[in-house]
Design a protein around this motif. Structure first.
Motif, PDB file in Angstrom:
ATOM      1  N   LEU A 363      22.747  33.424  -4.164  1.00  0.00           N
ATOM      2  CA  LEU A 363      23.417  34.341  -3.234  1.00  0.00           C
ATOM      3  C   LEU A 363      22.734  34.344  -1.874  1.00  0.00           C
ATOM      4  O   LEU A 363      23.384  34.545  -0.838  1.00  0.00           O
ATOM      5  CB  LEU A 363      23.448  35.762  -3.808  1.00  0.00           C
ATOM      6  N   SER A 364      21.434  34.133  -1.844  1.00  0.00           N
ATOM      7  CA  SER A 364      20.721  34.109  -0.564  1.00  0.00           C
ATOM      8  C   SER A 364      20.885  32.783   0.162  1.00  0.00           C
ATOM      9  O   SER A 364      20.536  32.682   1.342  1.00  0.00           O
ATOM     10  CB  SER A 364      19.232  34.394  -0.788  1.00  0.00           C
ATOM     11  N   GLU A 365      21.450  31.765  -0.514  1.00  0.00           N
ATOM     12  CA  GLU A 365      21.578  30.437   0.077  1.00  0.00           C
ATOM     13  C   GLU A 365      22.986  30.103   0.552  1.00  0.00           C
ATOM     14  O   GLU A 365      23.154  29.411   1.557  1.00  0.00           O
ATOM     15  CB  GLU A 365      21.183  29.367  -0.955  1.00  0.00           C
ATOM     16  N   ILE A 366      24.007  30.540  -0.178  1.00  0.00           N
ATOM     17  CA  ILE A 366      25.330  29.938   0.014  1.00  0.00           C
ATOM     18  C   ILE A 366      26.112  30.502   1.194  1.00  0.00           C
ATOM     19  O   ILE A 366      27.041  29.845   1.673  1.00  0.00           O
ATOM     20  CB  ILE A 366      26.186  30.053  -1.270  1.00  0.00           C
ATOM     21  N   PHE A 367      25.752  31.670   1.690  1.00  0.00           N
ATOM     22  CA  PHE A 367      26.559  32.285   2.748  1.00  0.00           C
ATOM     23  C   PHE A 367      26.080  31.883   4.140  1.00  0.00           C
ATOM     24  O   PHE A 367      24.876  31.735   4.371  1.00  0.00           O
ATOM     25  CB  PHE A 367      26.528  33.807   2.615  1.00  0.00           C
ATOM     26  N   PRO A 368      27.020  31.730   5.104  1.00  0.00           N
ATOM     27  CA  PRO A 368      26.630  31.363   6.470  1.00  0.00           C
ATOM     28  C   PRO A 368      25.883  32.484   7.181  1.00  0.00           C
ATOM     29  O   PRO A 368      26.054  33.667   6.867  1.00  0.00           O
ATOM     30  CB  PRO A 368      27.974  31.070   7.155  1.00  0.00           C
ATOM     31  N   ALA A 375      28.197  39.336   3.467  1.00  0.00           N
ATOM     32  CA  ALA A 375      28.671  38.631   2.276  1.00  0.00           C
ATOM     33  C   ALA A 375      27.790  38.932   1.076  1.00  0.00           C
ATOM     34  O   ALA A 375      28.293  39.154  -0.046  1.00  0.00           O
ATOM     35  CB  ALA A 375      28.708  37.129   2.544  1.00  0.00           C
ATOM     36  N   MET A 376      26.470  38.945   1.287  1.00  0.00           N
ATOM     37  CA  MET A 376      25.573  39.304   0.185  1.00  0.00           C
ATOM     38  C   MET A 376      25.826  40.733  -0.270  1.00  0.00           C
ATOM     39  O   MET A 376      25.755  41.039  -1.464  1.00  0.00           O
ATOM     40  CB  MET A 376      24.115  39.144   0.604  1.00  0.00           C
ATOM     41  N   GLY A 377      26.138  41.609   0.685  1.00  0.00           N
ATOM     42  CA  GLY A 377      26.449  42.988   0.329  1.00  0.00           C
ATOM     43  C   GLY A 377      27.662  43.074  -0.586  1.00  0.00           C
ATOM     44  O   GLY A 377      27.654  43.794  -1.591  1.00  0.00           O
ATOM     45  N   ILE A 378      28.719  42.329  -0.260  1.00  0.00           N
ATOM     46  CA  ILE A 378      29.937  42.358  -1.082  1.00  0.00           C
ATOM     47  C   ILE A 378      29.664  41.802  -2.479  1.00  0.00           C
ATOM     48  O   ILE A 378      30.073  42.382  -3.492  1.00  0.00           O
ATOM     49  CB  ILE A 378      31.065  41.568  -0.381  1.00  0.00           C
ATOM     50  N   ALA A 379      28.964  40.657  -2.549  1.00  0.00           N
ATOM     51  CA  ALA A 379      28.648  40.082  -3.856  1.00  0.00           C
ATOM     52  C   ALA A 379      27.767  41.030  -4.669  1.00  0.00           C
ATOM     53  O   ALA A 379      27.954  41.194  -5.888  1.00  0.00           O
ATOM     54  CB  ALA A 379      27.954  38.737  -3.678  1.00  0.00           C
ATOM     55  N   THR A 380      26.818  41.666  -4.003  1.00  0.00           N
ATOM     56  CA  THR A 380      25.917  42.580  -4.708  1.00  0.00           C
ATOM     57  C   THR A 380      26.662  43.821  -5.177  1.00  0.00           C
ATOM     58  O   THR A 380      26.384  44.346  -6.269  1.00  0.00           O
ATOM     59  CB  THR A 380      24.740  42.965  -3.804  1.00  0.00           C
ATOM     60  N   ILE A 381      27.621  44.303  -4.384  1.00  0.00           N
ATOM     61  CA  ILE A 381      28.434  45.438  -4.823  1.00  0.00           C
ATOM     62  C   ILE A 381      29.175  45.081  -6.107  1.00  0.00           C
ATOM     63  O   ILE A 381      29.244  45.875  -7.052  1.00  0.00           O
ATOM     64  CB  ILE A 381      29.444  45.842  -3.734  1.00  0.00           C
ATOM     65  N   ALA A 382      29.749  43.871  -6.145  1.00  0.00           N
ATOM     66  CA  ALA A 382      30.444  43.438  -7.359  1.00  0.00           C
ATOM     67  C   ALA A 382      29.496  43.467  -8.552  1.00  0.00           C
ATOM     68  O   ALA A 382      29.867  43.892  -9.659  1.00  0.00           O
ATOM     69  CB  ALA A 382      31.012  42.035  -7.153  1.00  0.00           C
ATOM     70  N   ASN A 383      28.245  43.029  -8.337  1.00  0.00           N
ATOM     71  CA  ASN A 383      27.251  43.056  -9.390  1.00  0.00           C
ATOM     72  C   ASN A 383      26.992  44.487  -9.858  1.00  0.00           C
ATOM     73  O   ASN A 383      26.938  44.773 -11.063  1.00  0.00           O
ATOM     74  CB  ASN A 383      25.966  42.397  -8.879  1.00  0.00           C
TER      75      ASN A 383
END
Length: 442
Positions: A363-368, A375-383
């Protein structure tokens, strides 16, 4: 490089608090249930309320980190960790404890976004995976410390002390912020190139500093200038990567990890283990988990991310089947208990070697860069949303279906997760963050 190690240590310290404050509830609930006579729904609420705060913290932590910097978010989280731990320790009833731990969750959610983000942006490419696994190692250490505290306090039922001790690492983190610079990538994004060069000079050999700075500048100048949800959804290649990131975050929870983190003492006690053994198991199980994550740190940059996730999906599913099938099939108590202990060890060690550290590395690598925090915030919210659903529903599902059926269900989820990894998850090892971004653009 000595200063660089200090950056990584203090940058990852928030993960200790994340692990401690989420892990302490498992042992504490044994005593809270006796003191306050709470039912299964109230038990689930006390356990899961921290996750509501974590969702909010993750939602705002990423965008705020993009705006004010990674370091500023760490400072805010450390203050909330301190105040939330003390408030939990002096709670007078279920309502005040739920309120205190919900506030504490704001810091947990913020830390879950900012710690892996900070580590990935600070680390050189060739050790980025290893450095990012510090996040999981310190989460495990925090959970282990929480297990040790609740075990030592078992005779007096001192759950208030267990909650309050969470303020200690928060103070250490507050002090540590003085040693933490901003990440070079955020500094370049803000036009502060000289400061970025100074940070790179501490964490990189002098011969590559200018080349890496130039690469960061090139990618930043080619980036979409706006950021936030609009860009995430309106730019096709960013949207595709966001969906992969959200899928990874959800998949980690579908392995069933937080059924183990929050409820291991209760599970063991329900199978006939003594309260002392149920608490002590969490302490001793920390050792193989730490060994596993340290092994992951050694191999993640050589083996790669997707092979570890593939093996991890198989191992966690097997652990859940070992927990669930003997009970579901009506095996003898000896077989059921042996399966439960073996399943817990297989699951937690496999998770610590694979899904635990590798999710946050990826997650720390794939987003621009221009939308990395959001983007990390959205993915982490899903988690955190799925974390909340798992932790709130588990006592109710076990009461309705039985332990065997519930853990067998999570084993089947693991099979689905395996299919997702094989089909959709890209490999990111041996590439700089800028190279990964450029490859995804194509």
């Amino acid at each position: 490089m000595r200063g660089g190690r200090a950056f990584y240590f203090f940058g990852a310290l928030g993960a200790v608090l994340y692990g401690y404050d989420t892990g302490v509830i498992g042992g504490a609930m044994l005593f809270i249930s006796d003191d306050w006579q709470v039912g299964s729904f109230a038990e689930g609420l006390i356990t899961s309320c921290i996750l509501v705060g974590a969702m909010i913290g993750a939602l705002f932590g990423g965008p705020i980190a993009d705006r004010i910097g990674r370091r500023g978010v760490v400072f805010v989280c450390s203050v909330i960790f301190f105040l939330g731990a003390l408030a939990s320790a002096v709670a007078t009833d279920v309502a005040t404890l739920v309120a205190a731990r919900t506030v504490l969750g704001l810091a947990v959610g913020g830390a879950s976004v900012i710690v892996p983000l900070y580590l990935a942006e600070m680390a050189p490419t060739h050790i980025r995976g290893a450095i990012a696994t510090m996040n999981q190692a310190l989460i495990i250490l925090g959970v282990g410390l929480a297990s040790l505290v609740t075990f030592l306090a078992r005779d007096g039922g001192a759950w208030r002390l267990a909650f309050g001790l969470g303020a200690v690492p928060a103070v250490v983190l507050l002090v540590g912020i003085a040693f933490m610079p901003e990440t070079p990538r955020w500094l370049v994004k803000r036009g502060r190139d000289d400061e970025a060069r100074a940070v790179l000079s501490i964490t990189r050999p002098a011969a590559i500093v200018d080349a890496e700075l130039a690469e960061i500048r090139d990618v930043e100048s080619a980036s979409v200038r706006s950021s936030g949800p609009a860009v995430l959804w309106s730019t096709p290649w960013i949207r595709a990567i966001l969906l992969v990131g959200v899928g990874l975050a959800v998949a980690q929870q579908l392995t069933g990890i937080n059924t183990i983190v929050y409820y291991t003492p209760k599970i063991l006690e329900s199978l006939g283990a003594t309260e002392t053994f149920a608490l002590f198991f969490g302490v001793i199980n920390t050792v193989p988990n730490l060994v596993a994550v340290l092994i992951a740190a050694r191999i993640v940059d050589r083996v790669g991310r997707t092979p570890l996730l593939t093996y991890g999906s198989v191992g966690t599913a097997l652990g859940m089947f070992a927990l669930g099938l003997p009970q579901l099939l009506g095996a003898s108590p000896t077989v059921t208990n042996a399966g439960a202990v073996a399943g817990l060890v297989i699951f937690t060690v496999t998770f610590s070697l694979t899904w635990g550290p590798v999710l946050w590395v990826m997650l720390s690598e794939i987003f621009p860069l221009n939308v990395r925090g959001a983007a990390m915030g959205i993915a982490t919210i899903a988690n955190w949303v799925f974390n909340f659903a798992v932790s709130l529903s588990l006592p109710v599902l076990i009461a309705a279906w039985g332990t065997g059926a519930v853990f067998t269900m999570y084993g089947l989820f693991g099979v689905l997760v395996l299919g997702f990894v094989v089909k959709w998850v890209p490999e990111t090892k041996s590439r700089s963050l800028e190279q990964i971004e450029l490859d995804f653009r194509r």
